[in-house]
Every structure is written in structure tokens, then in C-alpha cells.
Design an enzyme around this catalytic site. Structure first.
Site, PDB file in Angstrom:
ATOM      1  N   PHE A  37       0.848  -1.188   0.000  1.00 35.97           N
ATOM      2  CA  PHE A  37       0.000   0.000   0.000  1.00 35.97           C
ATOM      3  C   PHE A  37       0.890   1.247   0.000  1.00 35.97           C
ATOM      4  O   PHE A  37       1.928   1.264   0.669  1.00 35.97           O
ATOM      5  CB  PHE A  37      -0.904  -0.007   1.237  1.00 35.97           C
TER       6      PHE A  37
ATOM      7  N   ASP B 227       1.350  -5.560   8.029  1.00 35.49           N
ATOM      8  CA  ASP B 227       0.250  -4.608   7.885  1.00 35.49           C
ATOM      9  C   ASP B 227      -1.021  -5.423   7.643  1.00 35.49           C
ATOM     10  O   ASP B 227      -1.204  -6.010   6.577  1.00 35.49           O
ATOM     11  CB  ASP B 227       0.517  -3.660   6.712  1.00 35.49           C
TER      12      ASP B 227
ATOM     13  N   TYR C 280     -11.003   0.946  10.738  1.00 40.36           N
ATOM     14  CA  TYR C 280     -12.164   1.443   9.993  1.00 40.36           C
ATOM     15  C   TYR C 280     -12.530   0.617   8.766  1.00 40.36           C
ATOM     16  O   TYR C 280     -13.517   0.916   8.106  1.00 40.36           O
ATOM     17  CB  TYR C 280     -11.949   2.899   9.555  1.00 40.36           C
ATOM     18  N   LYS C 281     -11.768  -0.417   8.444  1.00 36.46           N
ATOM     19  CA  LYS C 281     -12.122  -1.236   7.283  1.00 36.46           C
ATOM     20  C   LYS C 281     -13.065  -2.347   7.744  1.00 36.46           C
ATOM     21  O   LYS C 281     -14.184  -2.070   8.187  1.00 36.46           O
ATOM     22  CB  LYS C 281     -10.854  -1.768   6.615  1.00 36.46           C
TER      23      LYS C 281
ATOM     24  N   ARG D  27     -12.754  -2.889  -7.056  1.00 37.81           N
ATOM     25  CA  ARG D  27     -12.667  -3.821  -5.934  1.00 37.81           C
ATOM     26  C   ARG D  27     -14.066  -4.047  -5.354  1.00 37.81           C
ATOM     27  O   ARG D  27     -14.813  -3.099  -5.107  1.00 37.81           O
ATOM     28  CB  ARG D  27     -11.737  -3.287  -4.847  1.00 37.81           C
TER      29      ARG D  27
END
Length: 385
Positions: A116, A188, A213-214, A357
Site C-alpha cells: 500500500f 500490515d 475502519y475497514k 474492488r
């Protein structure tokens, strides 16, 4: 009852979806319907009558550890190794990477080129700060470099799920490869926590971070979590030495004395309301358990693929055991497709240059949502040739 039927579908009614199909939980999903009640109770029953005393009277000061221990089973970690440090994911990653590098005085910090972007940016900054060499390798080159130059690697940073394609990297074998050459493994978990068993203790992971928050559903800007294996907690030296990471925070001493255990990973005053929201979001995830969450995610992905037109290119691995919680489709003008789906009340996200996605958060995505999504995708796209 079908494999994709109840009882897990019953959880979906507990989320405030606004009538939308949320297939972007790998970015931000909907809140639970009673979140406002939980937050209101904190404000009305704790903050208002207690004011500053609520930090002590209502357990606010303990929430970073309390919520960390609640999250730990989803990560495959024993208690006392996870803390909600109160920071952003970027800050937490910086803290973990510098601390890991301080534990291994070797010249190279290794990372995948497909990482990322924030991970690449933070790793480059840490390398400059500490005078290390940042080595950026392809996915396969990452393993090859460890095999050929591992004695130069102090820390290797990796992710179990490629944020674009969803392709998995095995945590156990990669960590073992790092340890075989004397390097530390930092992970990660942002695109894995909540949908993929990570088994941090069993896999002998050194340090790990992830966002709230995902798939964990803590809401926009939810604080990140930090994992430090128990074996490192007496040695780890974090660069961000905030007063809440002090052994005796309220002594207000001029010199920093790190707290024992995982608490030394804490920094400033905890973001109380965000912590409460994350704590609230974790309750159904913990109740269901990571193995069932993972099973459901795979089944939803398989149902999506079964209903997808065969001319649409799927970039993600077809084998559900080789991918995380999302599928990536290669489509021309992906941004326009994303907007077209949003107009049909289906939320996905585009990643440049040409990927869509589609994420399958297991508690609020249902088989009906999957069918709606595939129909919407087909209606947005031009008919096949």
C-alpha cells in the site's frame, strides 16, 4: 438451509445500510444501527455527569487495552499483546517500524513494491531517518532477496492481502523465512483483520499494525491497533514516547520511563468516542469468530464469481484460499463503472488504472446483495461482443 443462508444473514439487519449494498467494507462499511445509542450513553451517562472524573470512574483510561484485548482473538493473539494506540494507521506503522529497526541493527529495510502506498512512504521515511537502505522488491523478488541477502535485512514489512488484487501472502511461511535469516517480520493487517485468520501468535509474528475502519467497522478515522509479541515487549523502544506510554503517566516526570508490556505502545490521550465506536463494532465480529467470518467471506466471493459474466476479467486468484476479503475486476474506465454502480445503490471502489474492488464483509453483505451487485455490474457494462 443453504450454506449462504441464515443464521449469519440475520446479522445484516443490525447494520444501518441506508438501503445500499455495501461492497466497499475494505474501505469503510456501515455502522451498527444502535451505535448512536452507545455514543449517546457515553456522553449523557458518563461525560456529562462525570466530566474529567469519567476518565477514572468509567474506565476510559483503560479502553486502549480493553479494546485491544477484545480484538486479540480475531487476530489470533493472546491478551496483553494488542493495544489501540490512539493514532492513525500511518503513525502506528511509523512507530512499529522504527521500533523494529531498533531491535535489529542491520542495514536493510525490505518491502514489497506492491505494498500500500502509505507503507512505501513510511518505510522510505524510516529508512532516511535511521540511515537504512530501503530495498523495494517485487512479490517474488521479496522472497528471493531474503534468501540471497537475508543477513543484511533487519526488518521486512509485508501484508497478508494485496490491497489491489486481494492476493494473499502466507504469514507463517514468510515470517519463518525472515526469522531463518535473523530478520524481524512486521505485518500490515489493514486488509486482513476481520475477514482473514492471521494467527499472529502461532505464526510467531514480531510486530503488526492495522486500521480500525475497514472490515473491523470502527467508523471513519477509527484508531489503529498495534500488536507486539510478548517476547519483545520488555525491549521494544518506540520513537513516539507519549505520556500515556509512561510507566506512571500522572507522575509527570521529565524523563520517559516506558510502561511494562504493551502499554508502552500508547501515546497521547485516547480518542475516547472513536474507541467506544470501535469497541461497539467489534462485538458481533468477536461473537461470530474469525473462522466463521472467513468462511462466510469466501462463500460470498464464490457466489459473486458464479453470477458474474464470464467475459469480465477477474484479476484476483480464483482459489478462495489464495485471496483475502475482496475481488478485483479489470474494467475499462473503472471510475465510470464505480459511479454507475453507485447510481444503482451498489457501493464499490475503483483503484487506478482499471480495477474495481468488490469486498465481502461477512456480517452485512448477504447473498441477495451479491445477486444485486452482479446484476448491477452487468447493467452498467456494455453488452459482451
Amino acid at each position: 438451509m443453504s450454506a449462504l443462508g441464515d443464521p449469519i444473514s440475520e446479522w445484516a439487519g443490525g447494520f444501518a445500510t441506508g438501503g445500499l449494498v455495501h461492497l466497499n467494507g475494505n474501505s469503510l462499511g456501515p455502522p451498527r444501527v444502535d451505535l448512536t445509542d452507545r455514543l449517546a450513553a457515553v456522553v449523557t451517562d458518563q461525560w456529562t455527569p462525570g466530566q474529567v472524573r469519567a476518565w477514572f470512574r468509567d474506565g476510559w483510561l483503560d479502553l486502549p487495552r480493553t479494546v485491544g484485548d477484545k480484538l486479540a482473538p480475531l487476530l489470533g493473539a493472546a491478551e496483553g499483546q494488542v493495544v489501540i494506540a490512539g493514532d492513525t494507521t500511518s503513525t502506528t506503522l511509523f512507530n512499529a517500524l522504527v521500533a523494529a529497526c531498533r531491535l535489529r541493527e542491520r542495514p536493510v529495510l525490505l518491502i514489497e513494491a506492491e505494498a500500500f502506498p502509505t507503507d512505501l512512504y513510511i518505510a522510505a521515511s524510516v529508512a532516511r531517518l535511521l540511515g537504512r537502505e530501503l530495498v523495494v522488491e517485487s512479490r517474488d523478488g521479496f522472497d528471493t532477496y531474503l534468501g540471497e541477502h537475508g543477513d543484511r535485512v533487519g526488518v521486512a514489512l509485508a501484508a497478508p492481502v494485496d490491497f489491489r488484487t486481494g492476493r494473499r501472502r502466507d504469514i507463517g511461511s514468510t515470517t519463518a523465512l525472515c526469522h531463518a535469516v535473523g530478520a524481524l517480520a512486521v505485518w500490515d493487517l489493514c486488509h486482513a483483520a476481520g475477514v482473514l485468520p492471521t494467527n499472529l501468535d502461532t505464526n510467531d509474528v514480531d510486530l503488526a499494525i492495522g486500521c480500525g475502519y475497514k472490515y473491523l467497522g470502527g467508523g471513519p478515522g477509527a484508531p489503529a491497533f498495534l500488536y507486539v509479541a510478548a517476547r519483545w515487549q520488555s525491549e521494544v523502544d518506540f520513537p513516539l514516547a507519549g505520556w500515556h506510554g509512561h510507566a506512571d503517566p500522572f507522575a509527570m516526570t521529565p524523563d520517559f520511563v516506558p510502561a511494562a508490556g504493551i502499554d508502552r505502545g500508547r501515546n497521547g490521550t485516547p480518542p475516547l468516542l472513536s474507541l467506544v465506536a470501535l469497541d461497539h463494532a467489534l462485538e458481533p465480529l468477536v461473537a461470530v469468530g474469525i473462522d466463521e467470518l472467513h468462511r462466510r467471506t469466501k462463500e460470498l466471493g464464490e457466489a459473486f464469481l458464479a453470477g458474474l459474466r464470464p467475459d469480465i476479467e477477474v484479476v484476483s486468484p480464483r482459489d478462495p484460499d489464495q485471496r483475502g476479503g475482496h475481488l478485483a475486476l479489470r474494467l475499462p474506465d473503472a471510475d465510470a463503472v464505480e459511479h454507475g454502480l453507485a447510481e444503482r445503490n451498489v457501493l464499490v471502489d475503483a483503484r487506478p488504472p482499471d480495477l474495481i474492488r468488490v469486498a465481502f464483509a461477512p456480517l452485512y453483505v448477504t447473498p441477495e446483495h451479491v445477486r444485486t451487485a452482479t446484476e448491477a455490474i452487468h447493467s452498467v457494462l456494455a453488452p459482451p461482443n
